[in-house]
Scaffold this active site. Structure first.
Site, PDB file in Angstrom:
ATOM      1  N   GLY A 180      -7.552 -26.884 -41.579  1.00  0.00           N
ATOM      2  CA  GLY A 180      -7.005 -27.514 -40.323  1.00  0.00           C
ATOM      3  C   GLY A 180      -5.465 -27.534 -40.646  1.00  0.00           C
ATOM      4  CG  ASP A 203      -5.442 -30.839 -39.482  1.00  0.00           C
ATOM      5  OD1 ASP A 203      -5.509 -31.224 -40.694  1.00  0.00           O
ATOM      6  OD2 ASP A 203      -6.095 -30.224 -38.709  1.00  0.00           O
ATOM      7  CG  ASP A 219     -10.599 -38.932 -36.219  1.00  0.00           C
ATOM      8  OD1 ASP A 219     -10.826 -40.124 -35.983  1.00  0.00           O
ATOM      9  OD2 ASP A 219     -11.024 -37.890 -35.610  1.00  0.00           O
ATOM     10  CB  THR A 220     -12.824 -41.676 -40.183  1.00  0.00           C
ATOM     11  OG1 THR A 220     -12.546 -40.382 -40.835  1.00  0.00           O
ATOM     12  CG2 THR A 220     -13.717 -41.145 -39.020  1.00  0.00           C
ATOM     13  CB  THR A 251     -10.275 -35.727 -44.847  1.00  0.00           C
ATOM     14  OG1 THR A 251     -11.478 -35.539 -44.130  1.00  0.00           O
ATOM     15  CG2 THR A 251     -10.200 -34.559 -45.581  1.00  0.00           C
ATOM     16  CG  LEU A 252      -5.019 -38.698 -46.320  1.00  0.00           C
ATOM     17  CD1 LEU A 252      -4.639 -37.352 -46.720  1.00  0.00           C
ATOM     18  CD2 LEU A 252      -4.297 -39.316 -45.432  1.00  0.00           C
ATOM     19  CE  LYS A 295      -8.406 -37.864 -32.664  1.00  0.00           C
ATOM     20  NZ  LYS A 295      -9.843 -37.439 -32.381  1.00  0.00           N
ATOM     21  CG  ASP A 323     -12.187 -26.903 -36.060  1.00  0.00           C
ATOM     22  OD1 ASP A 323     -11.802 -27.746 -36.702  1.00  0.00           O
ATOM     23  OD2 ASP A 323     -13.698 -26.281 -36.389  1.00  0.00           O
ATOM     24  NE  ARG A 346     -10.579 -23.612 -38.254  1.00  0.00           N
ATOM     25  CZ  ARG A 346     -10.665 -24.861 -38.480  1.00  0.00           C
ATOM     26  NH1 ARG A 346      -9.838 -25.929 -38.845  1.00  0.00           N
ATOM     27  NH2 ARG A 346     -11.876 -25.155 -39.132  1.00  0.00           N
TER      28      ARG A 346
HETATM   29  C1  PRP Z   1     -10.317 -32.372 -40.130  1.00  0.00           C
HETATM   30  C2  PRP Z   1      -9.009 -32.378 -40.196  1.00  0.00           C
HETATM   31  C3  PRP Z   1      -9.037 -33.390 -41.342  1.00  0.00           C
HETATM   32  C4  PRP Z   1     -10.090 -34.144 -41.010  1.00  0.00           C
HETATM   33  C5  PRP Z   1      -9.600 -35.535 -40.430  1.00  0.00           C
HETATM   34  O1  PRP Z   1     -10.719 -31.286 -41.060  1.00  0.00           O
HETATM   35  O2  PRP Z   1      -8.261 -31.142 -40.559  1.00  0.00           O
HETATM   36  O3  PRP Z   1      -8.870 -32.601 -42.423  1.00  0.00           O
HETATM   37  O4  PRP Z   1     -10.943 -33.579 -40.415  1.00  0.00           O
HETATM   38  O5  PRP Z   1     -10.766 -36.275 -40.240  1.00  0.00           O
HETATM   39  P1  PRP Z   1     -11.043 -37.648 -41.043  1.00  0.00           P
HETATM   40  O6  PRP Z   1      -9.730 -38.463 -40.919  1.00  0.00           O
HETATM   41  O7  PRP Z   1     -12.010 -38.221 -40.080  1.00  0.00           O
HETATM   42  O8  PRP Z   1     -11.623 -37.324 -42.235  1.00  0.00           O
HETATM   43  P2  PRP Z   1     -12.476 -30.867 -40.888  1.00  0.00           P
HETATM   44  O9  PRP Z   1     -13.111 -31.617 -41.929  1.00  0.00           O
HETATM   45  O10 PRP Z   1     -12.914 -30.563 -39.526  1.00  0.00           O
HETATM   46  O11 PRP Z   1     -12.188 -29.377 -41.707  1.00  0.00           O
HETATM   47  P3  PRP Z   1     -11.235 -28.172 -41.322  1.00  0.00           P
HETATM   48  O12 PRP Z   1      -9.978 -28.620 -41.957  1.00  0.00           O
HETATM   49  O13 PRP Z   1     -11.845 -27.222 -42.059  1.00  0.00           O
HETATM   50  O14 PRP Z   1     -11.085 -28.101 -39.794  1.00  0.00           O
END
Ligand code: PRP
Length: 183
Positions: free
Chosen positions: A49, A104, A107-108, A111-112, A135, A163, A169
């Site tokens: 992303g 990028d 959200d929840t 990931t971070l 978000k 995406d 993207r």
């Molecule tokens: C998306 C985005 C962030 C993550 C945020 O990545 O790029 O890395 O989700 O969401 P979260 O805060 O709920 O974890 P995704 O997992 O879709 O993979 P991508 O980067 O390959 O699109």
């Protein structure tokens, strides 16, 4: 309106235009350059992303840097799955380095949070986080964000790296996506 051939996916007008994004990128790069003056950093992009934001941002940051990437995913379609997968790890050793983690969207926060912890275990000298979009209303796990481009409401957004099923993207702007847009 954007039509992608084959599937007739339709995306509405930009939520954030290319010009708005580029202005924000400049603003963030200036702040980062000031904060890291005199330091050498390693900029780490979370793929896929962050690829577009990362490349625009690092071009404008005026301190010496190395770059690296980590490939991770958490989403299934428009729902955040809550499960993390690391597809490719860093190639560089970050011990004792000043790390700038570039995302990028947060959200929840799953990931971070996952990547932040993973990198902190490797003993960097410092670790700061920059995200274009935040978000905040969707947050399940909180992690301090050092640089935020835009706080946005709970819209599913695509473009500028973001995406829907790996599509959109490449859009140079960010638009709101609705599943009913797929006919
Ligand atoms: C998306 C985005 C962030 C993550 C945020 O990545 O790029 O890395 O989700 O969401 P979260 O805060 O709920 O974890 P995704 O997992 O879709 O993979 P991508 O980067 O390959 O699109």
């Amino acid at each position: 309106m954007l039509h992608q051939t084959g599937k007739a996916m339709i995306i509405g007008k930009p939520f954030l235009t290319s010009r708005q994004i580029q202005n924000k990128v400049k603003e963030l790069a200036n702040r980062i350059s000031d904060d890291y003056e005199g330091k050498d950093i390693i900029a780490i992009g979370i793929l896929k992303g962050a690829f577009m934001f990362f490349s625009d941002l690092v071009k404008l940051i005026q301190v010496p840097m190395d770059i690296d990437f980590i490939v991770a995913s958490s989403y299934v379609k428009t729902q955040s799955a809550g499960e993390m997968e690391i597809h490719a790890d860093l190639r560089e050793d970050i011990r004792g380095r000043h790390v700038l983690l570039i995302e990028d969207i947060v959200d929840t926060g799953i990931t971070l949070n996952f990547i932040n912890k993973l990198l902190l275990e490797r003993s960097p000298a410092s670790l700061k986080i920059c995200t274009l979009l935040d978000k905040r209303s969707c947050r399940q796990i909180d992690t301090d964000l050092d640089y935020v481009g835009y706080q946005i409401p709970d819209h599913y957004v695509v473009g500028y790296g973001l995406d829907y099923e790996n599509k959109f993207r490449n859009l140079p702007y960010i638009a709101v996506f609705k599943e009913e847009n797929i006919k």
